[in-house]
Scaffold this motif. Structure first.
Motif, PDB file in Angstrom:
ATOM      1  N   UNK A 173      18.389 -49.264   0.938  1.00  0.00           N
ATOM      2  CA  UNK A 173      19.445 -49.391  -0.072  1.00  0.00           C
ATOM      3  C   UNK A 173      18.965 -48.918  -1.437  1.00  0.00           C
ATOM      4  N   UNK A 174      17.749 -49.289  -1.803  1.00  0.00           N
ATOM      5  CA  UNK A 174      17.187 -48.877  -3.099  1.00  0.00           C
ATOM      6  C   UNK A 174      16.981 -47.369  -3.124  1.00  0.00           C
ATOM      7  N   UNK A 175      16.443 -46.824  -2.035  1.00  0.00           N
ATOM      8  CA  UNK A 175      16.197 -45.385  -1.959  1.00  0.00           C
ATOM      9  C   UNK A 175      17.502 -44.607  -2.051  1.00  0.00           C
ATOM     10  N   UNK A 176      18.508 -45.052  -1.318  1.00  0.00           N
ATOM     11  CA  UNK A 176      19.823 -44.421  -1.360  1.00  0.00           C
ATOM     12  C   UNK A 176      20.379 -44.433  -2.775  1.00  0.00           C
ATOM     13  N   UNK A 177      20.283 -45.570  -3.446  1.00  0.00           N
ATOM     14  CA  UNK A 177      20.807 -45.709  -4.807  1.00  0.00           C
ATOM     15  C   UNK A 177      20.115 -44.761  -5.784  1.00  0.00           C
ATOM     16  N   UNK A 178      18.787 -44.692  -5.731  1.00  0.00           N
ATOM     17  CA  UNK A 178      18.037 -43.870  -6.673  1.00  0.00           C
ATOM     18  C   UNK A 178      18.343 -42.386  -6.492  1.00  0.00           C
ATOM     19  N   UNK A 179      18.359 -41.917  -5.259  1.00  0.00           N
ATOM     20  CA  UNK A 179      18.635 -40.501  -5.031  1.00  0.00           C
ATOM     21  C   UNK A 179      20.100 -40.161  -5.302  1.00  0.00           C
ATOM     22  N   UNK A 180      20.996 -41.103  -5.038  1.00  0.00           N
ATOM     23  CA  UNK A 180      22.404 -40.881  -5.337  1.00  0.00           C
ATOM     24  C   UNK A 180      22.611 -40.774  -6.848  1.00  0.00           C
ATOM     25  N   UNK A 181      21.925 -41.614  -7.604  1.00  0.00           N
ATOM     26  CA  UNK A 181      22.037 -41.589  -9.069  1.00  0.00           C
ATOM     27  C   UNK A 181      21.460 -40.298  -9.641  1.00  0.00           C
ATOM     28  N   UNK A 182      20.327 -39.864  -9.087  1.00  0.00           N
ATOM     29  CA  UNK A 182      19.717 -38.615  -9.547  1.00  0.00           C
ATOM     30  C   UNK A 182      20.622 -37.432  -9.214  1.00  0.00           C
ATOM     31  N   UNK A 183      21.142 -37.404  -7.993  1.00  0.00           N
ATOM     32  CA  UNK A 183      22.050 -36.329  -7.601  1.00  0.00           C
ATOM     33  C   UNK A 183      23.303 -36.305  -8.456  1.00  0.00           C
ATOM     34  N   UNK A 184      23.791 -37.473  -8.833  1.00  0.00           N
ATOM     35  CA  UNK A 184      24.981 -37.570  -9.680  1.00  0.00           C
ATOM     36  C   UNK A 184      24.752 -36.867 -11.011  1.00  0.00           C
ATOM     37  N   UNK A 185      23.609 -37.137 -11.626  1.00  0.00           N
ATOM     38  CA  UNK A 185      23.291 -36.496 -12.895  1.00  0.00           C
ATOM     39  C   UNK A 185      23.114 -34.999 -12.772  1.00  0.00           C
ATOM     40  N   UNK A 186      22.395 -34.577 -11.743  1.00  0.00           N
ATOM     41  CA  UNK A 186      22.125 -33.156 -11.544  1.00  0.00           C
ATOM     42  C   UNK A 186      23.403 -32.369 -11.255  1.00  0.00           C
ATOM     43  N   UNK A 187      24.245 -32.886 -10.367  1.00  0.00           N
ATOM     44  CA  UNK A 187      25.447 -32.147  -9.997  1.00  0.00           C
ATOM     45  C   UNK A 187      26.519 -32.202 -11.083  1.00  0.00           C
ATOM     46  N   UNK A 188      26.540 -33.266 -11.865  1.00  0.00           N
ATOM     47  CA  UNK A 188      27.455 -33.309 -13.013  1.00  0.00           C
ATOM     48  C   UNK A 188      27.134 -32.179 -13.974  1.00  0.00           C
ATOM     49  N   UNK A 189      25.842 -31.973 -14.202  1.00  0.00           N
ATOM     50  CA  UNK A 189      25.413 -30.904 -15.101  1.00  0.00           C
ATOM     51  C   UNK A 189      25.789 -29.539 -14.540  1.00  0.00           C
ATOM     52  N   UNK A 190      25.668 -29.366 -13.231  1.00  0.00           N
ATOM     53  CA  UNK A 190      26.052 -28.100 -12.595  1.00  0.00           C
ATOM     54  C   UNK A 190      27.536 -27.806 -12.787  1.00  0.00           C
ATOM     55  N   UNK A 191      28.371 -28.828 -12.590  1.00  0.00           N
ATOM     56  CA  UNK A 191      29.810 -28.653 -12.766  1.00  0.00           C
ATOM     57  C   UNK A 191      30.175 -28.294 -14.194  1.00  0.00           C
TER      58      UNK A 191
END
Length: 203
Positions: free
Chosen positions: A89-107
Motif C-alpha cells: 500500500x505504501x509503495x503504491x501510494x508513493x509511486x502513484x504520487x510521483x507519477x501524478x506530479x510527473x504526468x501533470x507536468x507533461x500535460x
C-alpha cells in the motif's frame, strides 16, 4: 543521444505509473497478464485521453513503441521484486504520487506546445495525471481516488497554477518543472499523512 527534460519526465512518469498499476493489480491478486494490462492502462490512460482531445493522433504510445517496452519491463521487474516489498500500500501510494506530479507536468507542457491558454493547459495536466488512475481503479472495481476524499485532482490544479506563477516571475522553465513535480508529490504525502481532505457531500 541526449535526453531532454520533457523526455526524462515522460520516462520517469511511465515507470512510476507502471509500478503503481502493477502493485494495484497485485493487491487484487491478478495473474501476470492482468498485472501487465493494469500497468499499461495506468501509464498510458491519461496521455491517450489528452492526445485524443488535442487531435494529436496517433497517440504518443503508438508512435513510440519504446514506451510499451518500458511498461512491459517495469511490470516484469515489479512482479519479480514483489516478495522483497512488504508494504504494498505504501509503495503504491508513493509511486502513484510521483507519477501524478510527473504526468501533470507533461500535460501542462503539451498544452503549452499547442499554444493553449493557461487554464486549458492546467486542465490537460490534470487529465494526464489523473485519468490513468481512474481507468486503473475502475477496472479493479475500486472507487477512483479522484472521486474520494483524498486531494488528488486538486493537487494537479494547484501544481499547474504554481508552474505558471513561477514562470511569470521568471524562474527557469526546467527548474519550475522540478519544483511543481516536487510540490505535487509533497502535497499528496502531507495530505495523506495528516488525513486532510476536501469537504464531502451526500446523504
Amino acid at each position: 543521444m541526449t535526453i531532454g527534460t520533457s523526455e526524462a519526465i515522460e520516462i520517469l512518469g511511465t515507470i512510476s505509473f507502471a509500478i503503481s498499476g502493477s502493485f494495484a493489480a497485485m493487491q487484487k491478486r491478478l495473474d501476470p497478464f492482468g498485472v501487465l494490462i493494469i500497468a499499461f492502462v495506468t501509464s498510458i490512460g491519461g496521455g491517450t485521453v489528452r492526445d485524443l482531445l488535442l487531435g494529436d493522433t496517433p497517440v504518443a504510445w503508438m508512435r513510440d513503441v519504446n514506451y510499451c517496452l518500458l511498461i512491459l519491463l517495469t511490470s516484469i521487474a515489479t512482479i519479480f521484486f514483489k516478495r522483497h516489498i512488504k508494504k504494498f500500500k505504501v509503495t503504491l501510494f508513493l509511486f502513484d504520487s510521483l507519477g501524478l506530479g510527473l504526468f501533470t507536468m507533461l500535460g501542462l507542457q503539451k498544452g503549452i506546445v499547442f499554444g493553449l491558454s493557461p487554464g486549458i493547459c492546467v486542465a490537460l495536466g490534470t487529465i494526464t495525471g489523473c485519468f490513468g488512475g481512474i481507468i486503473r481503479d475502475t477496472l479493479l472495481n475500486t472507487i477512483p481516488l479522484i472521486f474520494r476524499k483524498e486531494v488528488y485532482a486538486t493537487a494537479c490544479i494547484m501544481g499547474g497554477i504554481l508552474y505558471f506563477s513561477l514562470v511569470h516571475f521568471q524562474m527557469k522553465s526546467d527548474l519550475a518543472k522540478v519544483a511543481v513535480i516536487a510540490f505535487i508529490f509533497t502535497l499528496r504525502v502531507i495530505v495523506v499523512r495528516y488525513k486532510l481532505s476536501l469537504p464531502k457531500f451526500g446523504y
